[in-house]
Structure formats: C-alpha cells, structure tokens
Design an enzyme around this catalytic site. Structure first.
Site, PDB file in Angstrom:
ATOM      1  N   GLY A  16       0.821  -1.217   0.000  1.00 22.32           N
ATOM      2  CA  GLY A  16       0.000   0.000   0.000  1.00 22.32           C
ATOM      3  C   GLY A  16       0.848   1.256   0.000  1.00 22.32           C
ATOM      4  N   LYS A  53       3.030 -18.323  -1.386  1.00 25.11           N
ATOM      5  CA  LYS A  53       2.529 -18.946  -2.619  1.00 25.11           C
ATOM      6  C   LYS A  53       3.627 -19.764  -3.295  1.00 25.11           C
ATOM      7  CE  LYS A  53      -0.761 -19.131  -6.004  1.00 25.11           C
ATOM      8  NZ  LYS A  53      -1.370 -18.262  -6.996  1.00 25.11           N
ATOM      9  N   VAL A 181      -4.320 -22.546   7.893  1.00 25.05           N
ATOM     10  CA  VAL A 181      -4.688 -23.603   6.941  1.00 25.05           C
ATOM     11  C   VAL A 181      -3.735 -23.620   5.744  1.00 25.05           C
ATOM     12  CG1 VAL A 181      -7.107 -23.717   7.619  1.00 25.05           C
ATOM     13  CG2 VAL A 181      -6.477 -22.280   5.729  1.00 25.05           C
ATOM     14  N   ARG A 199      -9.460 -23.477  18.379  1.00 24.38           N
ATOM     15  CA  ARG A 199     -10.283 -23.348  19.588  1.00 24.38           C
ATOM     16  C   ARG A 199     -11.769 -23.417  19.253  1.00 24.38           C
ATOM     17  NH1 ARG A 199      -9.405 -16.885  20.942  1.00 24.38           N
ATOM     18  NH2 ARG A 199     -10.443 -16.153  19.056  1.00 24.38           N
ATOM     19  N   THR A 312      -3.813  -7.456   0.597  1.00 24.81           N
ATOM     20  CA  THR A 312      -2.904  -6.595  -0.162  1.00 24.81           C
ATOM     21  C   THR A 312      -3.607  -5.759  -1.241  1.00 24.81           C
ATOM     22  OG1 THR A 312      -1.044  -8.025   0.261  1.00 24.81           O
ATOM     23  CG2 THR A 312      -0.890  -6.647  -1.704  1.00 24.81           C
ATOM     24  N   ALA A 342      -9.023 -15.284  -1.534  1.00 24.91           N
ATOM     25  CA  ALA A 342      -8.667 -16.692  -1.688  1.00 24.91           C
ATOM     26  C   ALA A 342      -7.898 -17.151  -0.474  1.00 24.91           C
ATOM     27  CB  ALA A 342      -7.803 -16.879  -2.933  1.00 24.91           C
ATOM     28  N   HIS A 436     -16.188 -26.215 -21.964  1.00 24.71           N
ATOM     29  CA  HIS A 436     -16.170 -27.643 -21.658  1.00 24.71           C
ATOM     30  C   HIS A 436     -14.892 -28.295 -22.163  1.00 24.71           C
ATOM     31  CE1 HIS A 436     -17.987 -31.419 -20.554  1.00 24.71           C
ATOM     32  NE2 HIS A 436     -17.627 -31.911 -21.723  1.00 24.71           N
TER      33      HIS A 436
HETATM   34  P1  NDP Z   1      -7.127 -14.836  11.279  1.00 24.05           P
HETATM   35  O1  NDP Z   1      -7.658 -13.692  12.036  1.00 24.05           O
HETATM   36  O2  NDP Z   1      -7.638 -15.155   9.934  1.00 24.05           O
HETATM   37  O3  NDP Z   1      -7.296 -16.163  12.143  1.00 24.05           O
HETATM   38  C1  NDP Z   1      -6.855 -16.249  13.463  1.00 24.05           C
HETATM   39  C2  NDP Z   1      -7.133 -17.644  13.975  1.00 24.05           C
HETATM   40  O4  NDP Z   1      -6.517 -17.788  15.238  1.00 24.05           O
HETATM   41  C3  NDP Z   1      -8.607 -17.933  14.168  1.00 24.05           C
HETATM   42  O5  NDP Z   1      -8.816 -19.274  13.804  1.00 24.05           O
HETATM   43  C4  NDP Z   1      -8.824 -17.727  15.668  1.00 24.05           C
HETATM   44  O6  NDP Z   1      -9.790 -18.556  16.197  1.00 24.05           O
HETATM   45  C5  NDP Z   1      -7.480 -18.190  16.205  1.00 24.05           C
HETATM   46  N1  NDP Z   1      -7.105 -17.582  17.472  1.00 24.05           N
HETATM   47  C6  NDP Z   1      -7.063 -16.275  17.797  1.00 24.05           C
HETATM   48  N2  NDP Z   1      -6.599 -16.110  19.053  1.00 24.05           N
HETATM   49  C7  NDP Z   1      -6.347 -17.350  19.531  1.00 24.05           C
HETATM   50  C8  NDP Z   1      -5.847 -17.840  20.758  1.00 24.05           C
HETATM   51  N3  NDP Z   1      -5.519 -17.023  21.750  1.00 24.05           N
HETATM   52  N4  NDP Z   1      -5.708 -19.181  20.901  1.00 24.05           N
HETATM   53  C9  NDP Z   1      -6.046 -20.010  19.903  1.00 24.05           C
HETATM   54  N5  NDP Z   1      -6.511 -19.603  18.706  1.00 24.05           N
HETATM   55  C10 NDP Z   1      -6.663 -18.280  18.531  1.00 24.05           C
HETATM   56  O7  NDP Z   1      -5.564 -14.620  11.315  1.00 24.05           O
HETATM   57  P2  NDP Z   1      -4.354 -15.152  10.449  1.00 24.05           P
HETATM   58  O8  NDP Z   1      -3.210 -15.026  11.370  1.00 24.05           O
HETATM   59  O9  NDP Z   1      -4.630 -16.487   9.849  1.00 24.05           O
HETATM   60  O10 NDP Z   1      -4.279 -14.106   9.257  1.00 24.05           O
HETATM   61  C11 NDP Z   1      -4.123 -12.720   9.513  1.00 24.05           C
HETATM   62  C12 NDP Z   1      -4.631 -11.887   8.372  1.00 24.05           C
HETATM   63  O11 NDP Z   1      -3.821 -12.058   7.253  1.00 24.05           O
HETATM   64  C13 NDP Z   1      -6.052 -12.204   7.940  1.00 24.05           C
HETATM   65  O12 NDP Z   1      -6.894 -11.200   8.437  1.00 24.05           O
HETATM   66  C14 NDP Z   1      -6.028 -12.203   6.462  1.00 24.05           C
HETATM   67  O13 NDP Z   1      -6.779 -11.108   5.963  1.00 24.05           O
HETATM   68  C15 NDP Z   1      -4.584 -12.029   6.079  1.00 24.05           C
HETATM   69  N6  NDP Z   1      -4.152 -13.122   5.201  1.00 24.05           N
HETATM   70  C16 NDP Z   1      -4.705 -13.275   3.975  1.00 24.05           C
HETATM   71  C17 NDP Z   1      -4.324 -14.332   3.164  1.00 24.05           C
HETATM   72  C18 NDP Z   1      -4.931 -14.491   1.825  1.00 24.05           C
HETATM   73  O14 NDP Z   1      -5.596 -13.584   1.355  1.00 24.05           O
HETATM   74  N7  NDP Z   1      -4.784 -15.658   1.186  1.00 24.05           N
HETATM   75  C19 NDP Z   1      -3.321 -15.284   3.597  1.00 24.05           C
HETATM   76  C20 NDP Z   1      -2.830 -15.054   4.898  1.00 24.05           C
HETATM   77  C21 NDP Z   1      -3.237 -13.999   5.665  1.00 24.05           C
HETATM   78  P3  NDP Z   1     -11.378 -18.217  16.132  1.00 24.05           P
HETATM   79  O15 NDP Z   1     -11.856 -18.689  14.822  1.00 24.05           O
HETATM   80  O16 NDP Z   1     -11.949 -19.007  17.253  1.00 24.05           O
HETATM   81  O17 NDP Z   1     -11.483 -16.746  16.345  1.00 24.05           O
END
Ligand code: NDP
EC number: 1.8.1.7
Length: 459
Positions: A16, A53, A181, A199, A312, A342, A436
C-alpha cells in the site's frame, strides 16, 4: 505558508505504501519520501503472500507426481530438498526487492531507511533524523500476535516458518484462519505430520459454512489432523529439542515445531501516534474516515494498520484512493463490497460476496451447491472433491455470494467477482455458455436450488 521537506512522507514500504508513494510522485509531481526499517516490499512480498505462494507451488508437486502415475508416468526417486526451496524462494524475494527499489527510484521517491516515528503532525523522525511533510501516510501493516502462555517463546510464527533451515517432521499449527490452513497444507504435502489445533468447532471462521466443512474434510483426507475446540495451555522444550504441548482437550502433543497463526495486530506500538492525538481503535488500529484520514488532519493511514479488510489488493486500492483524493483533487472512497479473496490451502478456496448465513439474515435466497470430482482426478484416482456454491436473491435474482473449494478456485472466483461487481443475476449465469470440459463451467450449469430449509420438517 509553512514549507516542508516533502509533500508526503509515507511510513512503511509495503504494497500500500509503495503504491501510494509512487503514484503521488509520478502522477502528481509530489515530493515524496518513504520510510522503511526492514526490506522494501513489506509483509506481502517479503513475509506473506509471495513467499507463501511459492511454497504452496513447491508443495503441490508432491500430489502432482502421485497423480502423474495415473496418466502413465513413472517417476522414481523423486524427493524434496526443503533447503533448496527456501534458497530459491529467497533469491526470488531478493529479485523482487530490487524491483521495488527500482520502482521507487524511477518514480522519484526518496527511501529513508530506518525506523520512523511521528513526533508532531508534520514531522517524522527516522533513527534520530527529522524530516517534515505536509502530509504523513501511515502504512506500517501488522505483525503476528501470540497469546501469553507458558513456553510461548518456543513457538514460531509465519515469519519464521518461511525461513526454517529444515522442515520439521512433526508440526503443530495453532489457529484456524487463513495463515494456519495455508501452512498446514504446505507442511503436510511436503511430508510433515501436521496437527492443527483450533479453539472453535471449525476452521475459517467467518467463511461460508459449506466451504468451511468442505475444506476441513479435504484437509483431513490428506492427513492433516484437526483438533477442534482445543486450546494449548503450555509448551515445554525437552532436552532433545522436542516440544511438548499441554492442551485443555485432554491430549499431550509432541512436535518438532509449533507455529502460531492466531491473528495479526496493527503495527502502531512506539510510532508516536497517540501522543500527537491520532485516535487508535481496537488492537491499536488507526481509526480513519472514508478518505483514509485519521483524527489528525495531516495524517492518513491505509492497509492492515487500519484493520479494515486486511488484504494486499485492498491496501493498494486504499493507497490509490488516498492519492486521488489528496493529490488528484478527486475524492475517491474505496468500495468494500464483494471483495473477492482466496485461501491458498490445499485444495484452495475462492470466495466473493455474502455467505449463506449472511444472505439469509438479509433476505430470502436460493442456494445452489455442486460437489464433484474434478476430471483430472479421474485417471489419477485421487479422492478430492470440488465444492461450488451460489447464493441468489429470490427477489432480484442477483448473485449475492459465490464460494468454491477445489483446484483453481482462486483463478475462477476472480472472474465471478467481476460478474458480481457488474450486478450479474442468476439468469446471466444461466445464459452464459460453459467452457467444456472445465470445473468453472459448473458455475453456469447449476439449475436446481437446494430445498429451502425453512420448509423442511413441516410435513
Ligand atoms: P485470522 O484472524 O484469519 O485467524 C486467526 C485464527 O486464530 C482464528 O482461527 C482464531 O480462532 C485463532 N485464534 C485467535 N486467538 C487465539 C488464541 N488465543 N488461541 C487459539 N486460537 C486463537 O488470522 P491469520 O493469522 O490467519 O491471518 C491474519 C490476516 O492475514 C487475515 O486477516 C487475512 O486477511 C490475512 N491473510 C490473507 C491471506 C490471503 O488472502 N490468502 C493469507 C494469509 C493472511 P477463532 O476462529 O476461534 O477466532
């Protein structure tokens, strides 16, 4: 009238910040400096999307080689060298860093290397040196957050996972979001024993329920263990280097590495913003209006530091909107509707628009779902299913959401996103001739909606 060293000083040379700085300088002739204390390119290019990636591509060959056998190939002795992948990835990042430096130079943007700190509404201090600017743009992004549990110092984040000298044989990944994931897929495909500890009851909170369930099921089929409703309580490092994890789900886990992907927080600590009256919100995010302006008139912010839509391309769009508004005299808000995104899991996910639950809260909808084995897996015998889903307004026939888990989902959903931006209806999808044989054609051949759940169990 005050005179400043620069028209704009940007703090943070990520996607950005770089785009905004280049545009302000090259298109509008602004005098611009950009401050960066790490590698130019920021999270996405240096520690996120790009290296991730590349690792996803690298990891996918494992399955591609297996699938090749069904097509008559014999591949003997294929083995993977993690160190080579990391080295080659590093070389590519160095090349990209060079490209970013050149882009800034060509646009006439001055790079100030060091840590920036705002000392007043028009002054930034960079490692002791002060520069003044009519406007300051905060584009410092975010940083992984880790919960405070005993032994957390033994855990790594995605930053370190991208540079591990050796691939761990056993890895526990904590979190169920994008990053968790994606890395689970990378390590699993390359041969690590992966346990993902979440969790919640399911991965990818906030995504469509069918999408979450389909991806989790495919990941589990590939051998990733998902421990649901489970929290890690402590991590202990044994003398032999093994990490031992205690959890509240009655299981002691052992691993060679523990990676936390439990979210990211805006990078505003020690930036001097609050001291000069910039309002910070939840988690330290800079609060901005629709023009990306903070509570201090001369200070703007874009990207993950504002914690709006942390992607991004959104940060880049915010940077462009900021420049058009401030330097181009064309007030330009960003349209956050139907942002496609994605997850580069294995299989990958593509999604745009509302989830079924969000849409149902808003209005009556028809839901179309298709599940099938992609043609490429017929000869290979791989048991991997694709799931596609459309959510359609019953009143207007507009497609409100499109979700896909399966090969090429991100590539396919990008085009669906254009259609949705143009206001496409289900009738438009139906009128479109499929290509197809592809998986994508399924999006234009889904004819029968699922039974409406509100009419179920009424007999
Ligand atoms: P996310 O916010 O997507 O996910 C955080 C995960 O951690 C959730 O599953 C959450 O659980 C869990 N969590 C949070 N706190 C705790 C804790 N104290 N103990 C256990 N589990 C916990 O964060 P990410 O770190 O995966 O990604 C950060 C950002 O980066 C995202 O917002 C995304 O926009 C960006 N990103 C985008 C990608 C893409 O576009 N392909 C790829 C990677 C990152 P719960 O579900 O229970 O809240």
């Amino acid at each position: 009238m005050a005179t400043y060293d620069y028209d704009l000083v940007t703090i943070g040379a990520g996607s950005g910040g770089v785009r905004a700085s280049r545009l302000a300088a090259s298109r509008h002739g602004a005098r611009v400096a950009i401050v960066e204390n790490s590698r130019v390119g920021g999270t996405c290019v240096m520690r996120g999307c790009v290296p991730k990636k590349l690792l996803v591509y690298g990891a996918h060959f494992a399955e591609d080689f297996e699938d090749a056998a069904g097509y008559g190939w014999t591949l003997e002795g294929a083995r993977h060298d993690w160190g080579a992948l990391i080295d080659h990835k590093q070389q590519e990042l160095t090349r990209l860093e060079g490209v970013y430096h050149r882009l800034l130079r060509d646009a006439g943007v001055t790079l100030l290397e060091g840590r920036g700190r705002v000392v007043d509404p028009h002054t930034v201090e960079v490692d002791g040196r002060r520069v003044t600017a009519e406007r300051i743009l905060i584009a410092v992004g975010g940083w992984p957050t880790l919960p405070d549990i005993p032994g957390i110092e033994h855990a790594i984040t995605s930053n370190e996972a991208l540079d591990l000298p050796t691939r761990p044989e056993r890895i526990v990944i904590v979190g169920g979001g994008f990053i968790a994931v994606e890395f689970a897929g990378i390590f699993n495909a390359l041969g690590s024993r992966v346990t993902e500890v979440i969790r919640a009851g399911q991965i990818l909170r906030g995504f469509d329920e069918d999408l979450r369930a389909s991806l989790a099921s495919e990941m589990e089929k590939k051998g990733i263990r998902i421990r649901r409703e489970c929290q890690v309580r402590s991590i202990e490092k044994r003398a032999d280097g093994t990490l031992s994890l205690l959890s509240d789900c009655g299981e002691e886990m052992e691993a060679d590495a523990v990676m936390y992907a439990t979210g990211r927080a805006p990078n505003t600590a020690n930036l001097g913003l609050e001291e000069i009256g910039v309002t910070l919100g939840k988690g330290g995010a800079v609060v901005v209006d629709e023009w990306n302006r903070s509570s201090v008139d001369s200070i703007y912010a874009i990207g993950d530091v504002t914690d709006r839509v942390n992607l991004t391309p959104v940060a880049i769009r915010e940077g462009m909107a900021f420049v058009a508004t401030v330097f181009g005299n064309t007030p330009t808000p960003v349209d956050y509707g139907a942002v496609p995104s994605a997850v580069f899991s294995q299989p990958p996910v593509g999604t745009v628009g509302l989830t079924e639950a969000e849409a149902r809260k808003q209005e009556a909808v028809d839901v179309y779902v298709s599940r099938f084995r992609p043609m490429r897996f017929t000869l290979s015998g791989r048991d991997e299913k694709t799931m596609m889903k459309l959510i359609v307004s019953r009143e207007t026939d507009r497609v409100l959401g499109a979700h896909m888990v399966g090969v090429d989902a991100p590539e396919i959903i990008q085009g669906i996103g254009i259609a949705m931006k143009a206001g496409a209806t289900k009738a438009h999808f139906d009128a479109t001739i499929g290509i197809h044989p592809t998986a994508a054609e399924e999006f234009v051949t889904m004819r029968d909606p699922l039974p409406d759940p509100s009419f179920e169990n009424t007999e």
